[in-house]
Design a protein around this motif. Structure first.
Motif, PDB file in Angstrom:
ATOM      1  N   UNK A  67       0.810  -1.219   0.000  1.00 50.79           N
ATOM      2  CA  UNK A  67       0.000   0.000   0.000  1.00 50.79           C
ATOM      3  C   UNK A  67       0.846   1.273   0.000  1.00 50.79           C
ATOM      4  N   UNK A  68       2.160   1.134   0.209  1.00 51.16           N
ATOM      5  CA  UNK A  68       3.016   2.312   0.369  1.00 51.16           C
ATOM      6  C   UNK A  68       3.440   2.885  -0.977  1.00 51.16           C
ATOM      7  N   UNK A  69       3.662   4.192  -0.990  1.00 55.22           N
ATOM      8  CA  UNK A  69       4.282   4.834  -2.156  1.00 55.22           C
ATOM      9  C   UNK A  69       5.802   4.688  -2.085  1.00 55.22           C
ATOM     10  N   UNK A  70       6.336   4.864  -0.875  1.00 52.24           N
ATOM     11  CA  UNK A  70       7.786   4.836  -0.662  1.00 52.24           C
ATOM     12  C   UNK A  70       8.086   3.950   0.539  1.00 52.24           C
ATOM     13  N   UNK A  71       9.128   3.152   0.433  1.00 52.26           N
ATOM     14  CA  UNK A  71       9.614   2.363   1.565  1.00 52.26           C
ATOM     15  C   UNK A  71      10.982   2.887   1.977  1.00 52.26           C
ATOM     16  N   UNK A  72      11.146   3.128   3.282  1.00 51.80           N
ATOM     17  CA  UNK A  72      12.468   3.463   3.811  1.00 51.80           C
ATOM     18  C   UNK A  72      12.982   2.227   4.523  1.00 51.80           C
ATOM     19  N   UNK A 104      17.227   3.684   1.076  1.00 52.49           N
ATOM     20  CA  UNK A 104      17.970   2.924   2.086  1.00 52.49           C
ATOM     21  C   UNK A 104      18.578   3.905   3.077  1.00 52.49           C
ATOM     22  N   UNK A 105      18.211   3.770   4.347  1.00 53.68           N
ATOM     23  CA  UNK A 105      18.710   4.665   5.394  1.00 53.68           C
ATOM     24  C   UNK A 105      19.560   3.858   6.366  1.00 53.68           C
ATOM     25  N   UNK A 106      20.822   4.229   6.483  1.00 52.53           N
ATOM     26  CA  UNK A 106      21.737   3.561   7.419  1.00 52.53           C
ATOM     27  C   UNK A 106      21.689   4.334   8.733  1.00 52.53           C
ATOM     28  N   UNK A 107      21.070   3.746   9.740  1.00 47.91           N
ATOM     29  CA  UNK A 107      20.829   4.419  11.014  1.00 47.91           C
ATOM     30  C   UNK A 107      21.990   4.202  11.991  1.00 47.91           C
ATOM     31  N   UNK A 108      22.047   5.019  13.020  1.00 47.06           N
ATOM     32  CA  UNK A 108      23.081   4.974  14.067  1.00 47.06           C
ATOM     33  C   UNK A 108      24.468   5.301  13.497  1.00 47.06           C
ATOM     34  N   UNK A 109      24.486   6.152  12.450  1.00 45.86           N
ATOM     35  CA  UNK A 109      25.740   6.491  11.800  1.00 45.86           C
ATOM     36  C   UNK A 109      26.664   7.276  12.732  1.00 45.86           C
ATOM     37  N   UNK A 110      26.085   7.962  13.698  1.00 50.21           N
ATOM     38  CA  UNK A 110      26.903   8.723  14.640  1.00 50.21           C
ATOM     39  C   UNK A 110      27.677   7.829  15.596  1.00 50.21           C
ATOM     40  N   UNK A 111      27.314   6.535  15.654  1.00 46.47           N
ATOM     41  CA  UNK A 111      27.994   5.608  16.569  1.00 46.47           C
ATOM     42  C   UNK A 111      29.105   4.816  15.885  1.00 46.47           C
ATOM     43  N   UNK A 134      18.560   5.361  -3.485  1.00 50.00           N
ATOM     44  CA  UNK A 134      19.588   6.195  -2.851  1.00 50.00           C
ATOM     45  C   UNK A 134      19.903   5.690  -1.446  1.00 50.00           C
ATOM     46  N   UNK A 135      21.116   5.926  -0.996  1.00 55.31           N
ATOM     47  CA  UNK A 135      21.560   5.526   0.346  1.00 55.31           C
ATOM     48  C   UNK A 135      21.846   6.784   1.153  1.00 55.31           C
ATOM     49  N   UNK A 136      21.240   6.881   2.336  1.00 52.65           N
ATOM     50  CA  UNK A 136      21.411   8.041   3.207  1.00 52.65           C
ATOM     51  C   UNK A 136      21.909   7.557   4.563  1.00 52.65           C
ATOM     52  N   UNK A 137      22.890   8.235   5.112  1.00 52.67           N
ATOM     53  CA  UNK A 137      23.450   7.871   6.420  1.00 52.67           C
ATOM     54  C   UNK A 137      22.876   8.819   7.461  1.00 52.67           C
ATOM     55  N   UNK A 138      22.130   8.258   8.428  1.00 54.60           N
ATOM     56  CA  UNK A 138      21.348   9.086   9.349  1.00 54.60           C
ATOM     57  C   UNK A 138      21.578   8.667  10.798  1.00 54.60           C
ATOM     58  N   UNK A 139      21.041   9.467  11.701  1.00 55.21           N
ATOM     59  CA  UNK A 139      20.938   9.100  13.112  1.00 55.21           C
ATOM     60  C   UNK A 139      19.568   9.550  13.608  1.00 55.21           C
ATOM     61  N   UNK A 140      18.692   8.581  13.867  1.00 56.83           N
ATOM     62  CA  UNK A 140      17.372   8.922  14.400  1.00 56.83           C
ATOM     63  C   UNK A 140      17.496   9.536  15.787  1.00 56.83           C
ATOM     64  N   UNK A 141      18.534   9.141  16.516  1.00 64.60           N
ATOM     65  CA  UNK A 141      18.724   9.633  17.879  1.00 64.60           C
ATOM     66  C   UNK A 141      19.087  11.119  17.895  1.00 64.60           C
TER      67      UNK A 141
END
Length: 463
Positions: free
Chosen positions: A274-279, A308-315, A341-348
């Motif tokens: 049902x989604x338009x975009x998947x992260x 594609x989101x790579x989380x906890x990049x700050x660690x 696309x690949x994005x490096x993120x930190x949700x924290x």
């Protein structure tokens, strides 16, 4: 029971800003989620015999007799429970109660009044909001008579219902409309970008939702598998409406034991459709895994645009080449998603999280793109008119022309001609065609579907 009209995130009909909120409250396993599903006319909340299945608060929208209101399902509450998740469930429920215009306290009429029911009735009374007691599981006249004992609490009304069969629910809704200031449903041409946030358990999906929304919308816990229901949240960013769907963590096959977790994985995959975009969220500390690639494959098969989101990049300790090396590891593992696309993120910390919304908005625009016939004719002359290894020589095939059959995701039909009924486009030709379409028309972050339609060969036509 009269059918309840419902709205969803993709409907043109939408609720006014002043639509009231009805909150479903109760101890575990009294039928809150069954009632929620009955009111919203869809299986949004997981229902089962395991107590405490619903953990986050889940929002729905109900239209009854031309009036509209929000409905919120809360987790089964045990007020004095010191475990991390039940404590968080209570916190979630209190937040919902603060927003409530009416509280539906759901009890089990067959079990009668329990000490926990008494505590929750007092909790509801202290809010100062109107409270209806929904005496659930009433399927005989005797149980209906027994339900009258709940009147001793002195709350606004006691309403015998059966959430499973629907009896008494219409009367309950009528009573709710008598005390709620409910606006009429309005029609508004307002589209949302639906974003499903997927990944393995405990990679930070709920933390990302909470960071984007700015409140603790879903429970965040170090315990893997905290989210079971798919929880959706509306969000506006730079004049764009988004619907964030936090899905349950998808475990590797064979690692899912509880029935509720198995159902939640099925629902997560349904949300992808049902989604338009998947992260796709990947844990930077653990690195990309085979299960990450499997989940990415689910999104690709569902036709959702993929980020594609790579989380906890700050660690992560970094060198000058860390980002490049990490990206290459993901590309090697997910060759099918080279468009993502690949994005490096930190949700924290909030690092680059709004970049995800910008990319999602762009992907949503691209996935709905339509290419005109004249543009496709020029594209055909430039790239497809000359034969290019379309099939093995045993079954020669000729490409006649190409059309766009649909969007969201973009789907193209290639018309071919061959004397052999078994002739098919070679996978390398399909890959060539997709690459050329991307070069020419973009389709950022979006899978492209190619379908083949055969036209009869000359011999077949003569016969």
């Amino acid at each position: 029971m009269e059918k309840i009209e419902t709205t969803s995130a993709t409907d043109a009909r939408t609720e006014p800003a002043n639509a009231p909120t009805v909150v479903i409250l109760g101890r575990p396993n009294v039928g809150k989620s069954t009632l929620f599903n009955k009111l919203t006319d869809k299986r949004r909340a997981i229902v089962g015999d395991e107590p405490g299945i619903t953990r986050d608060r889940i929002y729905g929208r109900v239209q009854w007799r031309g009036r509209l209101f929000h409905i919120v399902d809360t987790g089964g509450i045990i007020p004095d429970d010191k475990e991390l998740i039940p404590t968080n469930i209570l916190s979630q429920a209190r937040t919902a109660l603060d927003q409530a215009s009416l509280i539906l306290l759901v009890v089990d009429a067959r079990a009668g009044i329990t000490p926990l029911d008494e505590e929750l009735a007092e909790l509801a009374r202290l809010t100062g909001k109107p409270v209806f007691v929904a005496a659930n599981k009433v399927d005989t006249a005797k149980i209906e008579a027994d339900a009258l004992e709940f009147e001793r609490w002195g709350l606004n009304a006691v309403l015998p219902i059966s959430a499973e069969h629907g009896s008494g629910v219409a009367e309950m809704l009528d009573a709710a409309l008598d005390i709620l200031t409910t606006p009429e449903a309005q029609v508004e041409n307002r589209s949302e970008t639906r974003i499903a946030i997927v990944g393995r358990p405990n990679v930070g999906k709920s933390s990302l939702v909470n960071r984007l929304v700015g409140e603790e919308r879903v429970i965040v816990s170090p315990i893997p598998g905290t989210t079971r229901d798919s929880v959706d949240t509306g969000l506006e960013y730079e004049d764009t409406q988004f619907r964030l769907i936090d899905t349950a963590g998808i475990r590797r096959k064979g690692k899912t034991e509880l029935v509720a977790e198995k159902i939640s994985v099925v629902m997560a995959r349904r949300n992808l459709e049902d989604a338009d975009v998947a992260i796709l969220l990947i844990d930077a500390i653990e690195g990309p895994t085979a299960n990450d690639a499997t989940i990415g494959g689910y999104a690709h098969e569902a036709g959702a645009s993929l980020i594609i989101a790579v989380n906890k990049w700050d660690a992560v300790e970094k060198t000058a080449d860390t980002t490049t090396e990490y990206s290459q590891r993901i590309r090697d593992m997910m060759k099918f998603a080279d468009y993502a696309p690949i994005v490096f993120i930190s949700a924290k910390s909030g690092l680059r999280v709004t970049k995800l919304l910008e990319l999602a908005r762009h992907a949503h625009e691209e996935r709905r793109k339509r290419v005109s016939t004249s543009e496709l004719n020029r594209f055909f002359e430039k790239n497809l008119e000359q034969p290019r290894a379309t099939t093995p020589s045993k079954h020669p095939l000729r490409v006649l022309y190409i059309t766009q059959a649909g969007a969201g995701p973009p789907t193209f039909v290639v018309f071919t001609s061959s004397r052999s009924p078994r002739a098919k486009l070679h996978f390398s030709y399909e890959r060539y065609l997709i690459n050329r379409l991307r070069e020419e028309f973009g389709f950022f972050a979006t899978p492209i579907r190619i379908k083949q339609r055969k036209k009869e060969g000359e011999a077949s036509q003569r016969r």
